[in-house]
Design a protein around this motif. Structure first.
Motif, PDB file in Angstrom:
ATOM      1  N   VAL A 102      -3.747   4.743  -2.195  1.00  0.00           N
ATOM      2  CA  VAL A 102      -4.925   5.229  -1.475  1.00  0.00           C
ATOM      3  C   VAL A 102      -5.161   6.678  -1.890  1.00  0.00           C
ATOM      4  CG1 VAL A 102      -5.977   5.630   0.767  1.00  0.00           C
ATOM      5  CG2 VAL A 102      -4.418   3.687   0.449  1.00  0.00           C
ATOM      6  N   GLU A 122       0.835  -1.196   0.000  1.00  0.00           N
ATOM      7  CA  GLU A 122       0.000   0.000   0.000  1.00  0.00           C
ATOM      8  C   GLU A 122       0.874   1.251   0.000  1.00  0.00           C
ATOM      9  OE1 GLU A 122      -3.219   1.561   3.116  1.00  0.00           O
ATOM     10  OE2 GLU A 122      -3.870  -0.250   2.027  1.00  0.00           O
ATOM     11  N   LYS A 134      -9.182   2.929  -3.254  1.00  0.00           N
ATOM     12  CA  LYS A 134      -7.945   2.181  -3.431  1.00  0.00           C
ATOM     13  C   LYS A 134      -7.799   1.743  -4.892  1.00  0.00           C
ATOM     14  CE  LYS A 134      -7.196   0.599   1.272  1.00  0.00           C
ATOM     15  NZ  LYS A 134      -6.815  -0.532   2.146  1.00  0.00           N
TER      16      LYS A 134
END
Length: 292
Positions: free
Chosen positions: A189, A124, A160
């Motif tokens: 994100v 991420e 996302k």
């Protein structure tokens, strides 16, 4: 491992290795789905399997298939399994029709096939992060930016975006040796306005693996094995439907005859020189449908 060793291993990759990896990943995902309580609809199995078997028998009768041809088909089907290429075969030649049926109701962005090289849980990153890559990763730097919105125009904060794509040689990490585990794979994100700026490199066109069973079919039928250069995306936001997409580059010679039949006019990008840095950039917004 040196850069040269990494590229040498990539180029020595075999279709059977890639196929085995794709099959293993698919089995893992199906096992997880089954553990989650997936239910078999026997009436649908009866309907769909019955129609598929009837269609094959109709072809045998209409085309007067010989035992020599039948045995060649049987040997080829066995080889598809031995090479681990069922995910590749189905994703290349069948998935585009399934995707079209599943997404025909959407009002937002167009989707297309997932393909056999998706891996869950990519690292991420913040809304303007750089994709994991090797030091001095070859390829043209590419900035991909835009906004995630709902069909009513509202920005979707915290959306996302999963991105994965081939490298400058046309190989995917985790499906070819010599590549770091998460090379050219990441999850961004979006910020409070649904915006994102993804820093990556422009991928190369590539041929699907051709030394295995799928390549044998391609050669026998006189087809080509090329996929145009593309970026894979999965985009999701709270209370909205996931979209799976691939985005393509104008001018690629195989946009019009993609072996996977996945290119759509709405999925073509408009890359331009990046005025602020080396390489190219483009802007593309994703519009998501609310959950039903």
């Amino acid at each position: 491992m040196t850069q040269n060793e990494s590229f040498t291993q990539e180029q020595e990759a075999k279709a059977a290795d890639s196929g085995a990896n794709a099959s293993a990943r698919f089995r893992e995902r199906m096992a997880a789905s089954a553990a989650g309580g997936s239910v078999v609809d026997h009436e649908r199995v009866n309907l769909l399997a019955g129609k598929a078997i009837k269609a094959l028998n109709d072809i045998v009768i209409e085309e007067k298939v010989s035992y020599e041809e039948y045995n060649a088909l049987k040997a080829w089907l066995i080889k598809v399994g031995e090479d681990g290429e069922w995910p590749l075969f189905l994703d290349v030649w069948l998935e585009h029709s399934v995707e079209e049926v599943v997404n025909e109701h959407r009002e937002g962005s167009k989707g297309t096939i997932e393909g056999p090289y998706y891996v869950e849980d990519a690292p991420e990153l913040p809304w303007n992060g750089t994709i994991p890559m090797r030091e001095d990763e070859p390829g043209t730097p590419f900035l991909f930016k835009g906004q995630v919105r709902s069909v009513d125009g509202r920005p979707l904060p915290g959306a996302k975006l999963e991105l994965w794509h081939a490298d400058d040689l046309g190989f995917y990490s985790q499906f070819a040796p010599g590549l770091p585990e998460w090379n050219l794979r990441g999850t961004w994100v979006a910020d409070e306005e649904g915006r994102y700026e993804i820093h990556t490199i422009r991928p190369a066109p590539y041929q699907i693996p051709t030394e295995g069973a799928c390549g044998q079919l391609i050669a026998a039928a006189g087809w080509h094995a090329w996929r145009p250069a593309h970026l894979h995306f999965k985009v999701r936001a709270q209370d909205h439907q996931l979209i799976t997409s691939q985005l393509y580059f104008p001018g690629d010679p195989h946009n019009d005859d993609d072996v996977a039949s996945a290119v759509k006019p709405e999925l073509l990008l408009d890359p331009q020189p990046n005025p602020d840095a080396e390489g190219e950039m483009t802007t593309y917004d994703f519009v998501l449908d609310p959950e039903a």
